[in-house]
Design a protein around this motif. Structure first.
Motif, PDB file in Angstrom:
ATOM      1  N   ALA A   1      47.393  65.572   4.640  1.00 25.39           N
ATOM      2  CA  ALA A   1      48.122  64.256   4.922  1.00 25.39           C
ATOM      3  C   ALA A   1      49.256  64.537   4.312  1.00 25.39           C
ATOM      4  CB  ALA A   1      47.297  63.581   3.607  1.00 25.39           C
ATOM      5  N   ASP A   2      50.463  64.073   4.808  1.00 20.87           N
ATOM      6  CA  ASP A   2      51.453  64.041   4.316  1.00 20.87           C
ATOM      7  C   ASP A   2      51.464  63.060   3.128  1.00 20.87           C
ATOM      8  OD1 ASP A   2      54.482  64.521   4.288  1.00 20.87           O
ATOM      9  OD2 ASP A   2      54.955  63.700   5.992  1.00 20.87           O
ATOM     10  N   LEU A   3      52.045  63.687   1.610  1.00 23.36           N
ATOM     11  CA  LEU A   3      52.468  62.640   0.786  1.00 23.36           C
ATOM     12  C   LEU A   3      53.418  62.646   0.631  1.00 23.36           C
ATOM     13  CD1 LEU A   3      50.234  64.682  -1.810  1.00 23.36           C
ATOM     14  CD2 LEU A   3      49.769  62.905  -0.026  1.00 23.36           C
ATOM     15  N   GLY A   4      55.183  63.414   1.498  1.00 21.39           N
ATOM     16  CA  GLY A   4      55.811  63.213   0.724  1.00 21.39           C
ATOM     17  C   GLY A   4      57.412  64.700  -0.237  1.00 21.39           C
ATOM     18  N   GLU A   5      57.873  64.783   0.086  1.00 25.13           N
ATOM     19  CA  GLU A   5      58.891  65.326  -0.691  1.00 25.13           C
ATOM     20  C   GLU A   5      58.403  66.944  -0.221  1.00 25.13           C
ATOM     21  OE1 GLU A   5      58.414  65.034  -5.002  1.00 25.13           O
ATOM     22  OE2 GLU A   5      60.146  63.365  -4.767  1.00 25.13           O
ATOM     23  N   GLY A   6      57.951  67.087   0.800  1.00 21.50           N
ATOM     24  CA  GLY A   6      57.528  68.677   2.113  1.00 21.50           C
ATOM     25  C   GLY A   6      56.102  68.456   1.297  1.00 21.50           C
ATOM     26  N   GLU A   7      55.548  68.392   0.723  1.00 21.54           N
ATOM     27  CA  GLU A   7      54.428  68.094   0.304  1.00 21.54           C
ATOM     28  C   GLU A   7      52.701  67.791   1.205  1.00 21.54           C
ATOM     29  OE1 GLU A   7      53.239  66.668  -3.114  1.00 21.54           O
ATOM     30  OE2 GLU A   7      55.582  67.493  -4.637  1.00 21.54           O
ATOM     31  N   THR A   8      52.192  69.017   1.435  1.00 19.07           N
ATOM     32  CA  THR A   8      51.128  68.235   2.429  1.00 19.07           C
ATOM     33  C   THR A   8      49.453  68.505   2.176  1.00 19.07           C
ATOM     34  OG1 THR A   8      52.451  68.773   4.576  1.00 19.07           O
ATOM     35  CG2 THR A   8      49.747  68.148   4.606  1.00 19.07           C
ATOM     36  N   LEU A   9      48.562  67.773   1.993  1.00 25.20           N
ATOM     37  CA  LEU A   9      46.958  68.506   1.154  1.00 25.20           C
ATOM     38  C   LEU A   9      46.217  67.693   2.588  1.00 25.20           C
ATOM     39  CD1 LEU A   9      45.264  68.700  -1.067  1.00 25.20           C
ATOM     40  CD2 LEU A   9      45.938  65.962  -1.421  1.00 25.20           C
ATOM     41  N   THR A  10      45.511  68.424   2.631  1.00 27.11           N
ATOM     42  CA  THR A  10      44.708  68.616   3.847  1.00 27.11           C
ATOM     43  C   THR A  10      42.943  69.177   2.280  1.00 27.11           C
ATOM     44  OG1 THR A  10      45.477  69.120   5.379  1.00 27.11           O
ATOM     45  CG2 THR A  10      43.275  69.811   5.428  1.00 27.11           C
ATOM     46  N   VAL A  11      41.574  67.677   2.635  1.00 28.84           N
ATOM     47  CA  VAL A  11      40.913  68.224   2.223  1.00 28.84           C
ATOM     48  C   VAL A  11      39.685  67.816   2.961  1.00 28.84           C
ATOM     49  CG1 VAL A  11      38.921  67.692   0.583  1.00 28.84           C
ATOM     50  CG2 VAL A  11      41.517  67.248  -0.101  1.00 28.84           C
ATOM     51  N   ASN A  12      38.856  69.461   3.267  1.00 26.43           N
ATOM     52  CA  ASN A  12      37.649  69.051   4.382  1.00 26.43           C
ATOM     53  C   ASN A  12      36.231  68.618   3.909  1.00 26.43           C
ATOM     54  OD1 ASN A  12      39.391  70.571   5.956  1.00 26.43           O
ATOM     55  ND2 ASN A  12      38.967  72.655   4.328  1.00 26.43           N
ATOM     56  N   GLU A  13      35.351  68.826   4.305  1.00 31.28           N
ATOM     57  CA  GLU A  13      33.926  67.702   4.699  1.00 31.28           C
ATOM     58  C   GLU A  13      33.344  67.924   3.054  1.00 31.28           C
ATOM     59  OE1 GLU A  13      32.289  67.267   7.626  1.00 31.28           O
ATOM     60  OE2 GLU A  13      33.293  65.237   8.539  1.00 31.28           O
ATOM     61  N   ASP A  14      33.304  69.664   3.331  1.00 26.65           N
ATOM     62  CA  ASP A  14      32.764  71.008   2.624  1.00 26.65           C
ATOM     63  C   ASP A  14      33.662  70.836   1.181  1.00 26.65           C
ATOM     64  OD1 ASP A  14      34.777  71.888   3.162  1.00 26.65           O
ATOM     65  OD2 ASP A  14      34.019  73.661   3.808  1.00 26.65           O
ATOM     66  N   GLY A  15      34.459  70.151   0.625  1.00 30.10           N
ATOM     67  CA  GLY A  15      35.427  70.285   0.099  1.00 30.10           C
ATOM     68  C   GLY A  15      36.317  71.070  -0.438  1.00 30.10           C
ATOM     69  N   SER A  16      36.170  71.892   0.422  1.00 27.05           N
ATOM     70  CA  SER A  16      38.075  72.162   0.079  1.00 27.05           C
ATOM     71  C   SER A  16      38.569  71.904   0.534  1.00 27.05           C
ATOM     72  CB  SER A  16      37.519  74.083   1.380  1.00 27.05           C
ATOM     73  OG  SER A  16      37.308  73.938   2.947  1.00 27.05           O
ATOM     74  N   TYR A  17      40.151  72.397   0.162  1.00 17.75           N
ATOM     75  CA  TYR A  17      41.731  72.084   0.300  1.00 17.75           C
ATOM     76  C   TYR A  17      42.717  72.861   0.587  1.00 17.75           C
ATOM     77  CZ  TYR A  17      42.686  72.677  -4.662  1.00 17.75           C
ATOM     78  OH  TYR A  17      42.779  73.224  -5.658  1.00 17.75           O
ATOM     79  N   THR A  18      43.119  72.498   0.751  1.00 23.35           N
ATOM     80  CA  THR A  18      45.180  73.430   1.101  1.00 23.35           C
ATOM     81  C   THR A  18      46.047  72.419   0.968  1.00 23.35           C
ATOM     82  OG1 THR A  18      44.330  74.725   2.766  1.00 23.35           O
ATOM     83  CG2 THR A  18      45.871  74.459   2.835  1.00 23.35           C
ATOM     84  N   TYR A  19      46.596  72.801  -0.130  1.00 25.51           N
ATOM     85  CA  TYR A  19      47.976  72.131  -0.694  1.00 25.51           C
ATOM     86  C   TYR A  19      49.235  72.541  -0.265  1.00 25.51           C
ATOM     87  CZ  TYR A  19      50.499  68.943  -4.560  1.00 25.51           C
ATOM     88  OH  TYR A  19      51.361  67.548  -4.970  1.00 25.51           O
ATOM     89  N   THR A  20      50.285  71.987   0.925  1.00 27.24           N
ATOM     90  CA  THR A  20      51.417  72.826   0.458  1.00 27.24           C
ATOM     91  C   THR A  20      52.802  72.378  -0.056  1.00 27.24           C
ATOM     92  OG1 THR A  20      49.991  74.067   2.492  1.00 27.24           O
ATOM     93  CG2 THR A  20      51.988  74.125   2.737  1.00 27.24           C
ATOM     94  N   LYS A  21      53.662  73.536  -0.021  1.00 22.03           N
ATOM     95  CA  LYS A  21      55.009  72.773  -0.035  1.00 22.03           C
ATOM     96  C   LYS A  21      56.106  73.594   0.192  1.00 22.03           C
ATOM     97  CE  LYS A  21      57.801  70.182  -4.053  1.00 22.03           C
ATOM     98  NZ  LYS A  21      57.661  69.743  -5.426  1.00 22.03           N
ATOM     99  N   ASN A  22      56.840  72.741   0.448  1.00 17.88           N
ATOM    100  CA  ASN A  22      58.312  73.857   1.049  1.00 17.88           C
ATOM    101  C   ASN A  22      59.174  74.565  -0.157  1.00 17.88           C
ATOM    102  OD1 ASN A  22      59.221  71.750   0.235  1.00 17.88           O
ATOM    103  ND2 ASN A  22      60.390  70.890   2.297  1.00 17.88           N
ATOM    104  N   GLY A  23      58.415  74.369  -1.065  1.00 17.60           N
ATOM    105  CA  GLY A  23      59.494  74.886  -2.364  1.00 17.60           C
ATOM    106  C   GLY A  23      58.657  74.979  -3.557  1.00 17.60           C
ATOM    107  N   PRO A  24      58.766  75.552  -4.235  1.00 11.89           N
ATOM    108  CA  PRO A  24      58.221  76.036  -5.517  1.00 11.89           C
ATOM    109  C   PRO A  24      57.473  74.286  -6.325  1.00 11.89           C
ATOM    110  CG  PRO A  24      59.962  76.847  -5.557  1.00 11.89           C
ATOM    111  CD  PRO A  24      60.222  76.215  -4.674  1.00 11.89           C
ATOM    112  N   PHE A  25      56.198  74.043  -7.110  1.00 13.25           N
ATOM    113  CA  PHE A  25      55.777  72.957  -7.433  1.00 13.25           C
ATOM    114  C   PHE A  25      57.027  73.480  -8.370  1.00 13.25           C
ATOM    115  CE2 PHE A  25      52.457  74.564  -4.513  1.00 13.25           C
ATOM    116  CZ  PHE A  25      52.114  72.849  -3.904  1.00 13.25           C
ATOM    117  N   GLU A  26      56.319  71.390  -9.075  1.00 21.08           N
ATOM    118  CA  GLU A  26      57.664  71.747 -10.891  1.00 21.08           C
ATOM    119  C   GLU A  26      56.305  71.730 -11.550  1.00 21.08           C
ATOM    120  OE1 GLU A  26      60.323  68.823  -9.011  1.00 21.08           O
ATOM    121  OE2 GLU A  26      61.121  69.930  -7.967  1.00 21.08           O
TER     122      GLU A  26
END
Length: 386
Positions: free
Chosen positions: A113-138
């Motif tokens: 899921a593209d959340l804007g501002e370079g952030e992408t979030l993926t949540v899988n069916e088993d509950g695991s997730y990956t939260y990515t940003k193209n820079g440091p989280f503020e």
């Protein structure tokens, strides 16, 4: 006319009657089945889905917070946070997720899921997730996400354990038995003797007494409750009997049930074969021996019929119990305890349904144990009365 006669020959009216009775039984059975199923369900699933979905996976919306940004690891030019949206011991299957409370199912599970501002979030069916940003989280706190979770059906007996151990229902259950059993036996014993006397013993004023019994059947309970209570208190004060005791409610229920008991039993006993009674008298049997050895065994269907009515009435009673026993927790009957639960736990359906099913369990057992005598006793008394 020939068509109508043909339908009658194949038993169509009987079929319609049977189908109508079956439909009525199903309509009455559905609420009871709903109470039973709900009483074994998990509280979270009760609030999220109806009891008719209890055997299928239930979907519910919940919120979770991702790990705090300081836990992010750097992978090339991106910063990544990973983990699970489920807490320890929690499970289920994630169907969809979102970052707004108004759209908890905005994105499908497993799809980035593209959340804007370079952030992408993926949540899988088993509950695991990956939260990515193209820079440091503020932000210093983890992002909140909303999840649509499908959970398998869960059944538990904890609802009954809670009711029977911590809500006082167990003691109230015993109190109701203490009230209902003697209140059923006492009027039957007295009414059986009276019914035999009014049926087979000749004495002045018998017809007047029968008329008075019939008249007392239609007297509203509310009209006689206060005079009966005052009379009982005066007698109790004279003999030193406590005003709030089981003896009082036994006598009250016996008094209220006596007219109907005498009427039903008298009609049945009066319809017994006259030859049997006269033969016993010729053989030298007394009225007491005739009553014990002949009348009582033959009158069992009528006794069972009244037992069902009297037990159900005393078991489900609240008004008489509150008047003669009060609202003391140690003597509170089951209906009073359930009434208190409705006020204190109106939102906890698992507790209310478990309590309700406990309250109807004993009447169901009594009814099905004696139901084969019910119609036989009532019909015999209605057509053989003399």
């Amino acid at each position: 006319m020939n068509a109508v006669a043909g339908l009658r020959r194949i038993g169509l009216p009987r079929l319609i009657v049977h189908l109508s009775v079956l439909l009525i039984c199903i309509i009455w059975l559905i609420p009871t089945l709903g109470i039973l199923v709900t009483s074994f369900r998990d509280p979270a699933q009760i609030t999220s889905s109806g009891w008719w979905t209890a055997f299928s996976s239930a979907s519910q919306t919940t919120a979770s917070r991702l790990a705090d940004p300081p836990a992010a690891r750097q992978e090339g030019t991106n910063y990544v946070i990973s983990g699970s949206v489920f807490e320890a011991g929690q499970g289920g299957t994630v169907r969809a997720f979102g970052t707004r409370v108004a759209a908890p199912g905005e994105f499908q599970a497993g799809q980035p899921a593209d959340l804007g501002e370079g952030e992408t979030l993926t949540v899988n069916e088993d509950g695991s997730y990956t939260y990515t940003k193209n820079g440091p989280f503020e932000s210093e706190r983890g992002r909140r996400v909303y999840l649509t979770i499908a959970t398998p059906p869960t059944f538990t007996t904890q609802n009954y354990n809670t009711v029977l151990t911590s809500q006082g229902i167990g003691q109230s259950f015993v109190n109701s038995l203490t009230v209902a059993v003697p209140s059923t036996i006492i009027p039957i014993l007295i009414a059986a003797f009276a019914a035999y006397a009014l049926s087979w013993m000749e004495f002045p004023g018998r017809a007047l007494i029968i008329a008075m019994v019939v008249g007392l059947i239609v007297v509203p309970l509310q009209m006689s409750l206060i005079p009966l209570l005052r009379m009982y208190n005066e007698i109790g004060t004279f003999f030193g009997v406590p005003s709030r005791s089981y003896a009082g409610i036994w006598l009250a229920h016996s008094a209220f049930g006596m007219p109907l008991a005498i009427y039903l039993l008298r009609n049945y006993i009066a319809g017994l074969p006259k030859e049997i009674i006269e033969s016993a008298r010729v053989d030298g049997a007394s009225d007491f021996e005739i009553f014990i050895r002949i009348v009582l065994p033959l009158s069992f269907p009528a006794l069972a019929s009244f037992s069902i009515f009297q037990f159900l009435w005393t078991w489900n009673d609240l008004l008489v119990a509150m008047v003669f026993l009060g609202t003391n927790r140690e003597q509170l009957v089951l209906t009073g305890a359930l009434n208190a639960l409705l006020g204190s736990m109106g939102g906890r359906w698992e507790i209310l349904t478990a309590s309700a099913f406990i309250s109807i369990l004993v009447p169901i057992i009594v009814f099905f144990a004696l139901q084969r005598y019910l119609v036989r006793g009532l019909l015999a008394g209605s057509v053989k009365g003399g």
